[in-house]
Design a protein around this motif. Structure first.
Motif, PDB file in Angstrom:
ATOM      1  N   TRP A 199       1.304   8.662  19.599  1.00  0.00           N
ATOM      2  CA  TRP A 199       1.953   7.943  18.504  1.00  0.00           C
ATOM      3  C   TRP A 199       1.097   7.986  17.227  1.00  0.00           C
ATOM      4  O   TRP A 199       1.607   8.228  16.130  1.00  0.00           O
ATOM      5  CB  TRP A 199       2.207   6.499  18.921  1.00  0.00           C
ATOM      6  N   ASN A 200      -0.186   7.769  17.375  1.00  0.00           N
ATOM      7  CA  ASN A 200      -1.067   7.786  16.214  1.00  0.00           C
ATOM      8  C   ASN A 200      -1.067   9.144  15.524  1.00  0.00           C
ATOM      9  O   ASN A 200      -1.201   9.241  14.302  1.00  0.00           O
ATOM     10  CB  ASN A 200      -2.492   7.414  16.629  1.00  0.00           C
ATOM     11  N   THR A 201      -0.905  10.208  16.318  1.00  0.00           N
ATOM     12  CA  THR A 201      -0.910  11.562  15.761  1.00  0.00           C
ATOM     13  C   THR A 201       0.399  11.899  15.051  1.00  0.00           C
ATOM     14  O   THR A 201       0.398  12.491  13.976  1.00  0.00           O
ATOM     15  CB  THR A 201      -1.160  12.599  16.872  1.00  0.00           C
ATOM     16  N   HIS A 202       1.533  11.507  15.647  1.00  0.00           N
ATOM     17  CA  HIS A 202       2.827  11.992  15.155  1.00  0.00           C
ATOM     18  C   HIS A 202       3.681  10.956  14.427  1.00  0.00           C
ATOM     19  O   HIS A 202       4.705  11.317  13.842  1.00  0.00           O
ATOM     20  CB  HIS A 202       3.634  12.572  16.324  1.00  0.00           C
ATOM     21  N   SER A 203       3.286   9.687  14.424  1.00  0.00           N
ATOM     22  CA  SER A 203       4.101   8.676  13.735  1.00  0.00           C
ATOM     23  C   SER A 203       4.225   8.919  12.230  1.00  0.00           C
ATOM     24  O   SER A 203       5.282   8.616  11.651  1.00  0.00           O
ATOM     25  CB  SER A 203       3.555   7.272  14.007  1.00  0.00           C
ATOM     26  N   PRO A 204       3.186   9.463  11.544  1.00  0.00           N
ATOM     27  CA  PRO A 204       3.378   9.727  10.108  1.00  0.00           C
ATOM     28  C   PRO A 204       4.537  10.680   9.834  1.00  0.00           C
ATOM     29  O   PRO A 204       5.284  10.496   8.862  1.00  0.00           O
ATOM     30  CB  PRO A 204       2.038  10.342   9.682  1.00  0.00           C
ATOM     31  N   ALA A 205       4.695  11.695  10.690  1.00  0.00           N
ATOM     32  CA  ALA A 205       5.807  12.635  10.507  1.00  0.00           C
ATOM     33  C   ALA A 205       7.139  11.955  10.825  1.00  0.00           C
ATOM     34  O   ALA A 205       8.138  12.146  10.124  1.00  0.00           O
ATOM     35  CB  ALA A 205       5.611  13.857  11.396  1.00  0.00           C
ATOM     36  N   LEU A 206       7.155  11.124  11.867  1.00  0.00           N
ATOM     37  CA  LEU A 206       8.385  10.417  12.226  1.00  0.00           C
ATOM     38  C   LEU A 206       8.785   9.419  11.152  1.00  0.00           C
ATOM     39  O   LEU A 206       9.967   9.150  10.947  1.00  0.00           O
ATOM     40  CB  LEU A 206       8.191   9.690  13.568  1.00  0.00           C
ATOM     41  N   ALA A 207       7.783   8.864  10.454  1.00  0.00           N
ATOM     42  CA  ALA A 207       8.067   7.878   9.409  1.00  0.00           C
ATOM     43  C   ALA A 207       8.879   8.486   8.272  1.00  0.00           C
ATOM     44  O   ALA A 207       9.618   7.779   7.575  1.00  0.00           O
ATOM     45  CB  ALA A 207       6.766   7.298   8.868  1.00  0.00           C
ATOM     46  N   LYS A 208       8.747   9.796   8.073  1.00  0.00           N
ATOM     47  CA  LYS A 208       9.518  10.448   7.022  1.00  0.00           C
ATOM     48  C   LYS A 208      11.007  10.504   7.384  1.00  0.00           C
ATOM     49  O   LYS A 208      11.860  10.564   6.509  1.00  0.00           O
ATOM     50  CB  LYS A 208       8.983  11.859   6.787  1.00  0.00           C
ATOM     51  N   LEU A 209      11.294  10.487   8.690  1.00  0.00           N
ATOM     52  CA  LEU A 209      12.680  10.523   9.135  1.00  0.00           C
ATOM     53  C   LEU A 209      13.286   9.125   9.227  1.00  0.00           C
ATOM     54  O   LEU A 209      14.445   8.914   8.864  1.00  0.00           O
ATOM     55  CB  LEU A 209      12.761  11.201  10.515  1.00  0.00           C
ATOM     56  N   ASN A 210      12.493   8.168   9.718  1.00  0.00           N
ATOM     57  CA  ASN A 210      13.005   6.803   9.885  1.00  0.00           C
ATOM     58  C   ASN A 210      11.863   5.805   9.706  1.00  0.00           C
ATOM     59  O   ASN A 210      11.276   5.341  10.683  1.00  0.00           O
ATOM     60  CB  ASN A 210      13.649   6.650  11.269  1.00  0.00           C
ATOM     61  N   PRO A 211      11.535   5.463   8.472  1.00  0.00           N
ATOM     62  CA  PRO A 211      10.388   4.569   8.215  1.00  0.00           C
ATOM     63  C   PRO A 211      10.563   3.180   8.821  1.00  0.00           C
ATOM     64  O   PRO A 211       9.590   2.563   9.258  1.00  0.00           O
ATOM     65  CB  PRO A 211      10.325   4.505   6.690  1.00  0.00           C
ATOM     66  N   LEU A 212      11.805   2.660   8.859  1.00  0.00           N
ATOM     67  CA  LEU A 212      12.024   1.331   9.412  1.00  0.00           C
ATOM     68  C   LEU A 212      11.727   1.298  10.907  1.00  0.00           C
ATOM     69  O   LEU A 212      11.071   0.370  11.405  1.00  0.00           O
ATOM     70  CB  LEU A 212      13.473   0.894   9.159  1.00  0.00           C
ATOM     71  N   LEU A 213      12.191   2.315  11.631  1.00  0.00           N
ATOM     72  CA  LEU A 213      11.944   2.377  13.071  1.00  0.00           C
ATOM     73  C   LEU A 213      10.454   2.483  13.365  1.00  0.00           C
ATOM     74  O   LEU A 213       9.935   1.802  14.257  1.00  0.00           O
ATOM     75  CB  LEU A 213      12.676   3.573  13.677  1.00  0.00           C
ATOM     76  N   VAL A 214       9.755   3.315  12.610  1.00  0.00           N
ATOM     77  CA  VAL A 214       8.313   3.490  12.826  1.00  0.00           C
ATOM     78  C   VAL A 214       7.572   2.191  12.539  1.00  0.00           C
ATOM     79  O   VAL A 214       6.633   1.821  13.250  1.00  0.00           O
ATOM     80  CB  VAL A 214       7.773   4.633  11.942  1.00  0.00           C
ATOM     81  N   SER A 215       8.001   1.473  11.500  1.00  0.00           N
ATOM     82  CA  SER A 215       7.380   0.192  11.175  1.00  0.00           C
ATOM     83  C   SER A 215       7.538  -0.801  12.325  1.00  0.00           C
ATOM     84  O   SER A 215       6.598  -1.521  12.685  1.00  0.00           O
ATOM     85  CB  SER A 215       8.003  -0.377   9.899  1.00  0.00           C
ATOM     86  N   MET A 216       8.717  -0.817  12.923  1.00  0.00           N
ATOM     87  CA  MET A 216       8.962  -1.724  14.053  1.00  0.00           C
ATOM     88  C   MET A 216       8.109  -1.331  15.261  1.00  0.00           C
ATOM     89  O   MET A 216       7.516  -2.182  15.921  1.00  0.00           O
ATOM     90  CB  MET A 216      10.451  -1.690  14.419  1.00  0.00           C
ATOM     91  N   LEU A 217       8.045  -0.024  15.546  1.00  0.00           N
ATOM     92  CA  LEU A 217       7.299   0.429  16.715  1.00  0.00           C
ATOM     93  C   LEU A 217       5.791   0.276  16.527  1.00  0.00           C
ATOM     94  O   LEU A 217       5.053   0.157  17.503  1.00  0.00           O
ATOM     95  CB  LEU A 217       7.645   1.889  17.022  1.00  0.00           C
ATOM     96  N   ASN A 218       5.335   0.297  15.275  1.00  0.00           N
ATOM     97  CA  ASN A 218       3.910   0.072  15.034  1.00  0.00           C
ATOM     98  C   ASN A 218       3.478  -1.298  15.549  1.00  0.00           C
ATOM     99  O   ASN A 218       2.364  -1.464  16.057  1.00  0.00           O
ATOM    100  CB  ASN A 218       3.607   0.178  13.525  1.00  0.00           C
ATOM    101  N   ASP A 219       4.358  -2.296  15.418  1.00  0.00           N
ATOM    102  CA  ASP A 219       4.061  -3.625  15.952  1.00  0.00           C
ATOM    103  C   ASP A 219       3.934  -3.578  17.471  1.00  0.00           C
ATOM    104  O   ASP A 219       3.059  -4.218  18.064  1.00  0.00           O
ATOM    105  CB  ASP A 219       5.165  -4.619  15.552  1.00  0.00           C
ATOM    106  N   ASN A 220       4.823  -2.800  18.109  1.00  0.00           N
ATOM    107  CA  ASN A 220       4.750  -2.651  19.562  1.00  0.00           C
ATOM    108  C   ASN A 220       3.460  -1.958  19.985  1.00  0.00           C
ATOM    109  O   ASN A 220       2.851  -2.321  21.002  1.00  0.00           O
ATOM    110  CB  ASN A 220       5.954  -1.856  20.079  1.00  0.00           C
ATOM    111  N   MET A 221       3.056  -0.963  19.208  1.00  0.00           N
ATOM    112  CA  MET A 221       1.837  -0.246  19.531  1.00  0.00           C
ATOM    113  C   MET A 221       0.604  -1.150  19.405  1.00  0.00           C
ATOM    114  O   MET A 221      -0.340  -1.053  20.178  1.00  0.00           O
ATOM    115  CB  MET A 221       1.681   0.976  18.607  1.00  0.00           C
ATOM    116  N   PHE A 222       0.639  -2.054  18.421  1.00  0.00           N
ATOM    117  CA  PHE A 222      -0.461  -3.002  18.265  1.00  0.00           C
ATOM    118  C   PHE A 222      -0.533  -3.921  19.490  1.00  0.00           C
ATOM    119  O   PHE A 222      -1.610  -4.189  20.033  1.00  0.00           O
ATOM    120  CB  PHE A 222      -0.267  -3.828  16.997  1.00  0.00           C
ATOM    121  N   SER A 223       0.618  -4.384  19.942  1.00  0.00           N
ATOM    122  CA  SER A 223       0.663  -5.244  21.134  1.00  0.00           C
ATOM    123  C   SER A 223       0.206  -4.475  22.366  1.00  0.00           C
ATOM    124  O   SER A 223      -0.493  -5.008  23.233  1.00  0.00           O
ATOM    125  CB  SER A 223       2.079  -5.782  21.339  1.00  0.00           C
ATOM    126  N   MET A 224       0.614  -3.191  22.442  1.00  0.00           N
ATOM    127  CA  MET A 224       0.220  -2.371  23.580  1.00  0.00           C
ATOM    128  C   MET A 224      -1.293  -2.191  23.613  1.00  0.00           C
ATOM    129  O   MET A 224      -1.923  -2.266  24.674  1.00  0.00           O
ATOM    130  CB  MET A 224       0.893  -0.991  23.512  1.00  0.00           C
TER     131      MET A 224
END
Length: 266
Positions: free
Chosen positions: A203-228
């Protein structure tokens, strides 16, 4: 020859499948590199022809003008052309074509179902020999559990893309004092933490690229990754787990193929 589409900036390639690989036409390659003249790439090739191999460029039948033919370049050939190009976009194109080449190499690895090589077989055998400590019954049981887990007849049949999973599996099989193997709740938690850490690295490697497609989804999942991350640290500390010390920042880069990740132990 089958074709598919691939794009770079505003250039849409009519990709040619030649000898099971991706090839681009010289005309479209010139357009992608920012040349106004369609024969610009051909001119570069003519000047540097001695540096190209048959695996980099070929002349094939032109569907529109069969009598003339057309020059095509493999991804490696495209990269070499871009090395000689002096257009403003050449540097960006070189990076793009290497990314495409890495993806294609990975897909071929998956499609052809490449098995582990001799070095990887030796790595797995060393783990089993070390943990079995000369006990034949334990040695046989470890291999039996390994082969059953990965649904293969023998360990040499393991696919290369599953090599790291096999290393983790054999290293985390818990052995009782009498030599029996069992998987308890603690081991299941440890395996869960290890795989969660791998996913977090991806996720840390590829989330920047995914953020270009869906920034809102990546923002939400970043919170999950912090909890994980907090959960992994908490469980590992409570249970005394020692996570594999990999170079997590690089193990999921596109240039790192699955069967090479085991080499990234620090």
């Amino acid at each position: 020859m089958n074709s598919l589409t691939l794009s770079f900036n505003e250039t849409m390639f009519n990709v040619v499948r030649y000898e099971q690989d991706i090839w681009l036409t010289s005309t479209e390659l010139a357009q992608a590199l920012g040349y106004k003249q369609e024969n610009a790439v051909s001119k570069i090739f003519n000047r540097k022809a001695d540096e190209f191999t048959q695996k980099m460029t070929q002349v094939v039948e032109n569907p529109q003008l069969p009598s003339l033919g057309m020059r095509i370049f493999s991804l490696r050939g495209c990269h070499l052309i871009a090395m000689f190009a002096r257009t403003p976009v050449a540097k960006e194109f070189r990076k793009w074509v290497l990314d495409v080449l890495d993806k294609e190499s990975l897909q071929q690895l998956i499609d052809t179902r490449v098995k582990i090589n001799a070095e990887q077989q030796a790595e797995l055998k060393e783990i089993v020999d070390r943990r079995a400590q000369g006990e034949r019954r334990l040695h046989a049981e470890m291999w039996a559990r390994h082969n059953k887990h990965f649904r293969i007849a023998r360990y040499s049949d393991l696919l290369a893309i599953h090599f790291q999973d096999a290393v983790n599996y054999l290293e985390t099989l818990e052995i009782k004092s009498k030599g029996n193997i069992y998987i308890d709740e603690k081991q299941s938690l440890e395996m869960l933490c290890v795989h969660a850490r791998f996913f977090q690295a991806w996720w840390n490697t590829h989330s920047p690229a995914l953020a270009k497609l869906n920034p809102l989804l990546v923002s939400m999942l970043n919170d999950n990754m912090f909890s994980m991350s907090s959960a992994i640290s908490g469980v590992s500390k409570k249970c005394g787990f020692k996570m594999p010390n990999y170079d997590y920042d690089h193990m999921f880069e596109l240039k790192t193929l699955p069967h090479e990740r085991y080499k990234l132990l620090k």
